[in-house]
Design a protein around this motif. Structure first.
Motif, PDB file in Angstrom:
ATOM      1  N   VAL A  50       0.732  -1.216  -0.009  1.00  0.00           N
ATOM      2  CA  VAL A  50       0.009   0.099  -0.019  1.00  0.00           C
ATOM      3  C   VAL A  50       1.109   1.411  -0.088  1.00  0.00           C
ATOM      4  O   VAL A  50       1.778   1.296   0.676  1.00  0.00           O
ATOM      5  N   GLU A  51       0.730   2.234  -0.995  1.00  0.00           N
ATOM      6  CA  GLU A  51       1.462   3.272  -1.185  1.00  0.00           C
ATOM      7  C   GLU A  51       1.147   4.030   0.089  1.00  0.00           C
ATOM      8  O   GLU A  51       0.124   4.820   0.257  1.00  0.00           O
ATOM      9  N   SER A  52       2.146   4.213   1.033  1.00  0.00           N
ATOM     10  CA  SER A  52       1.990   5.165   2.232  1.00  0.00           C
ATOM     11  C   SER A  52       3.519   5.161   2.995  1.00  0.00           C
ATOM     12  O   SER A  52       4.185   4.354   2.622  1.00  0.00           O
ATOM     13  N   GLU A  53       3.345   6.368   3.749  1.00  0.00           N
ATOM     14  CA  GLU A  53       4.897   6.267   4.398  1.00  0.00           C
ATOM     15  C   GLU A  53       5.144   5.210   5.695  1.00  0.00           C
ATOM     16  O   GLU A  53       6.144   4.931   5.971  1.00  0.00           O
ATOM     17  N   GLU A  54       3.796   4.639   5.667  1.00  0.00           N
ATOM     18  CA  GLU A  54       3.780   3.604   6.760  1.00  0.00           C
ATOM     19  C   GLU A  54       4.249   2.321   6.196  1.00  0.00           C
ATOM     20  O   GLU A  54       3.913   1.990   4.996  1.00  0.00           O
ATOM     21  N   ASN A  55       4.637   1.286   6.917  1.00  0.00           N
ATOM     22  CA  ASN A  55       4.982  -0.002   6.562  1.00  0.00           C
ATOM     23  C   ASN A  55       3.688  -0.964   6.435  1.00  0.00           C
ATOM     24  O   ASN A  55       3.364  -1.652   6.955  1.00  0.00           O
TER      25      ASN A  55
END
Length: 562
Positions: free
Chosen positions: A235-240
Motif C-alpha cells: 500500500v502506497e504510504s509512509e507507513e509499512n
C-alpha cells in the motif's frame, strides 16, 4: 581526541553500513621507532595495538598502515581513526588517533508491535551497558535479529531508525509491517464473513506470513473452492503497510449420491445421500440419508462451525434404523434403533479442539411374527473429545498427523439402562515417501469398563475400515464380548495419475473381553493391495486382503481408510 559533540545516526534496511576510516596522507618513509594510541579513554591500548600488524623496526608502508587503520576501525569501538607521525629517537612515532563511540548507558526499544518483549530484543542485541558501544557487534546482532523476524514469519519487519546519542542512549525503532485491509474476490456464493473467520489475521494486525498460510489451509479444508490464491500487495504510504487480496473460484458444494451393494452383516442394500457443505453460503453443513434393503435407515445431520459467530461449534444428528436378522436357530427377528446426538465444540491452544457430545439411543429387538420382545434397552451417554489435525491435505496427506482422544460415559447421572465408560484413542501419522508417494501409519486403541453388557456398543474388528482380509463376523464371539480393541494400519500410497492411487497395506489387530488379556503377541495380521479412484461423488476404495491362512477377501468402500 574527542569531539565536543558526537551523535551517530544509523538508518538502514537490514544491515548498517560502516564508514571507511580516513587514510593517512603523505606518509614519510622512515624507520618506525614507536607505536602509540591517543584518544582512547575506555578501550585499552593493548586491545587496539593487538589489531595492528606493523611493528617497531619496520619501515613505514602506506598500504600496511592503511590496512592497520582499517583493522582498528573494524574493532567496532570507534567513530573515526586516523594516523599522525612525530619524530622519535631518530625515527617515527606512529600515533593512532581514535574517537571512541559513546559509552552505552541505556537501550530504548520502540515500534516492535508486541512481536517480542523488550527483554527478548535486548538479549538478542547482547550489548553491555557502561561499556563503549561496539557498532560492529551491534550491526551483526541486529542483522541476526532481522533474520529471526523473517524466519518467524514477519516478512515486512525492518528497522526504521537506529540512533546513538552523545549521552549514550541507544534507540532502536522497529517497523513490523501492518495489514491495511483484506480484499476478497471471486466468491459468488460464500459470504465474506465465512471466509474472513477462517483467517487468523485481520486488518490492523502485524503481517505474519505463517498466519496467512494457515488461513489458506483453513479455506482449503472447507472444500468450498476450486482455487484459492492469496497475495500481499504493498500500500502506497509512509507507513509499512500491505493489503491481503484473496482470489477465489467457487466449487461445487452440494451432492446427490446413490448406489447399492452387499454386506455380509447387513445383506443387500441401497442408499440415497443428499448433502450440502455450504448451506446458503453460511458455511453450514447439512445432509440427509436414506438406506434401504435388509437394513432401513433414515438420518439427518447438521453442523454449524461458528455458533452465533462465536468460537463454539454446534451439531446434531437424528436417525432411525431397522434391521431384519436371523439368529443361529434360523428364527427371524428385527432390531430397531432410534436416537440422535447434540455436540458442542471449542478450539484449544496449539490447534487442538475439544467437544462435548450428548447421545441418546433406544434399541429394541422383537420377533418378526410379533410374538414378543426379545431385547429392550436405552442408552444415554456423554462424550468428552479432544482432536488435533496438522495434516497438509485433508484427503491426500503427505505430512502431519491426526490425533483423537475420547472418553464416553453412559449410565449413572447421565441416565439410561446401559452403564459403561469407554476410552478411545486414534492416532495417525503421515510421511513423504519416494517422489510423490506417501506413508500412512495408524494406531487405534479402545478400552471399556462395562457395568452392563455392551449390547450393540462392542468394538468392531474386520472389514474395509479396520483389519482387511477378515470380515467383521470373524470376530463376533458367542462366549466373550469385544470390550477392548487394539489396531495397527500401515499403507504405502502411490499416485498413478490424477484419478487413481495404488496402495500396499498391512494391518494387525484383535479384540478382547478383559483388558488384562491385551497383548502384542495376540494379534491377527492381514496384508494386501488396493486402488483408490477419485470420482465426482468422492473417492472409491477397492482393497483385496489376505488373512493369516492366505484366504483372500475383497473390500469395497468410499474414502480413505484413515
Amino acid at each position: 581526541m574527542r569531539n565536543s559533540l558526537l551523535t551517530a545516526v544509523l538508518i538502514f534496511a537490514v544491515i548498517f553500513a560502516i564508514a571507511v576510516p580516513t587514510a593517512a596522507q603523505n606518509i614519510p618513509i622512515d624507520e618506525i621507532t614507536k607505536i602509540t594510541v591517543e584518544g582512547n579513554d575506555y578501550v585499552s591500548d593493548f586491545e587496539i595495538l593487538n589489531a595492528v600488524k606493523t611493528e617497531v623496526g619496520d619501515q613505514t608502508d602506506q598500504e600496511a598502515l592503511r590496512s592497520d587503520m582499517q583493522a582498528v576501525f573494524e574493532l567496532g569501538y570507534f567513530s573515526d581513526v586516523n594516523i599522525v607521525f612525530e619524530n622519535f629517537e631518530g625515527g617515527l612515532n606512529v600515533i593512532f588517533e581514535v574517537v571512541e563511540n559513546p559509552v552505552l548507558r541505556e537501550i530504548n526499544i520502540s515500534g516492535n508491535g508486541d512481536l517480542y518483549s523488550e527483554a527478548e530484543i535486548k538479549e538478542a542485541l547482547d550489548l553491555k551497558l557502561e561499556t563503549v558501544l561496539n557498532v560492529k557487534k551491534m550491526n551483526e546482532n541486529l542483522k541476526a535479529f532481522q533474520e529471526k523476524m523473517q524466519d518467524d514469519g514477519y516478512i515486512l519487519a525492518r528497522y526504521k531508525d537506529v540512533n546513538i546519542s552523545e549521552e549514550g542512549i541507544l534507540t532502536v525503532e522497529i517497523s513490523p509491517g501492518y495489514l491495511d485491509s483484506i480484499e476478497i474476490s471471486g466468491n459468488t456464493k460464500t459470504k465474506n464473513d465465512v471466509i474472513l473467520r477462517e483467517m487468523p489475521i485481520e486488518a490492523g494486525d502485524v503481517i505474519n506470513i505463517k498466519k496467512i498460510q494457515r488461513g489458506y489451509q483453513n479455506l482449503h479444508r472447507l472444500e468450498f473452492f476450486e482455487n484459492i490464491n492469496p497475495e500481499l500487495q504493498r500500500v502506497e504510504s509512509e507507513e509499512n503497510l500491505a493489503k491481503l487480496v484473496i482470489n477465489l473460484e467457487e466449487g461445487q458444494t452440494g451432492r446427490l449420491n446413490f448406489g447399492g451393494g452387499y454386506s455380509s452383516t447387513d445383506g443387500w442394500l441401497g442408499f440415497v445421500d443428499v448433502s450440502e457443505k455450504n448451506l446458503f453460503g453460511n458455511g453450514q453443513n447439512i445432509s440427509a440419508k436414506w438406506q434401504f434393503g435388509d437394513t432401513t435407515t433414515y438420518s439427518l445431520n447438521f453442523y454449524e462451525p461458528y455458533l452465533w459467530q462465536s468460537d463454539f461449534s454446534f451439531g446434531f444428528s437424528v436417525y432411525d434404523r431397522e434391521t431384519e436378522r436371523t439368529n443361529s436357530d434360523g428364527d427371524d427377528y428385527k432390531r430397531e434403533s432410534r436416537g440422535g446426538s447434540i455436540t458442542f465444540g471449542h478450539p484449544l491452544p496449539n490447534d487442538w479442539r475439544t467437544s462435548l457430545r450428548y447421545r441418546v439411543q433406544d434399541t429394541k429387538e422383537y420377533w418378526s411374527d410379533d410374538s414378543g420382545i426379545i431385547y429392550d434397552n436405552s442408552l444415554r451417554s456423554l462424550t468428552l473429545g479432544f482432536r488435533r489435525d496438522s495434516t497438509n491435505n485433508r484427503f491426500h496427506p503427505t505430512s502431519g498427523s491426526i490425533n483423537d482422544f475420547e472418553i464416553e460415559h453412559a449410565g449413572g447421572i447421565v441416565g439410561g439402562e446401559m452403564k459403561f465408560t469407554k476410552f478411545n484413542w486414534d492416532s495417525r501419522r503421515y510421511f513423504h515417501g519416494f517422489k510423490n508417494h506417501a506413508l500412512a501409519v495408524r494406531m487405534k486403541l479402545g478400552l471399556s469398563e462395562a457395568t452392563t453388557p455392551l449390547e450393540g456398543e462392542e468394538y468392531d474388528l474386520g472389514g474395509s475400515d479396520s483389519l482387511r482380509g477378515y470380515e467383521r463376523s470373524d470376530f463376533d464371539y458367542e462366549d466373550k464380548a469385544n470390550n477392548n480393541l487394539l489396531l495397527f494400519n500401515i499403507e504405502y500410497r502411490i499416485p498413478l495419475n490424477e484419478s487413481f492411487t495404488g496402495v500396499i497395506f498391512t494391518d494387525a489387530g484383535n479384540v478382547w473381553e478383559d483388558r488384562d488379556s491385551i497383548s502384542l503377541n495376540d494379534l491377527y495380521y492381514g496384508y494386501g493391495l488396493g486402488v483408490r479412484m477419485n470420482t465426482p461423488v468422492g473417492q472409491l476404495r477397492l482393497d483385496y486382503g489376505w488373512d493369516e491362512d492366505q484366504d483372500g477377501q475383497l473390500h469395497f468402500s468410499i474414502g480413505n481408510t484413515f
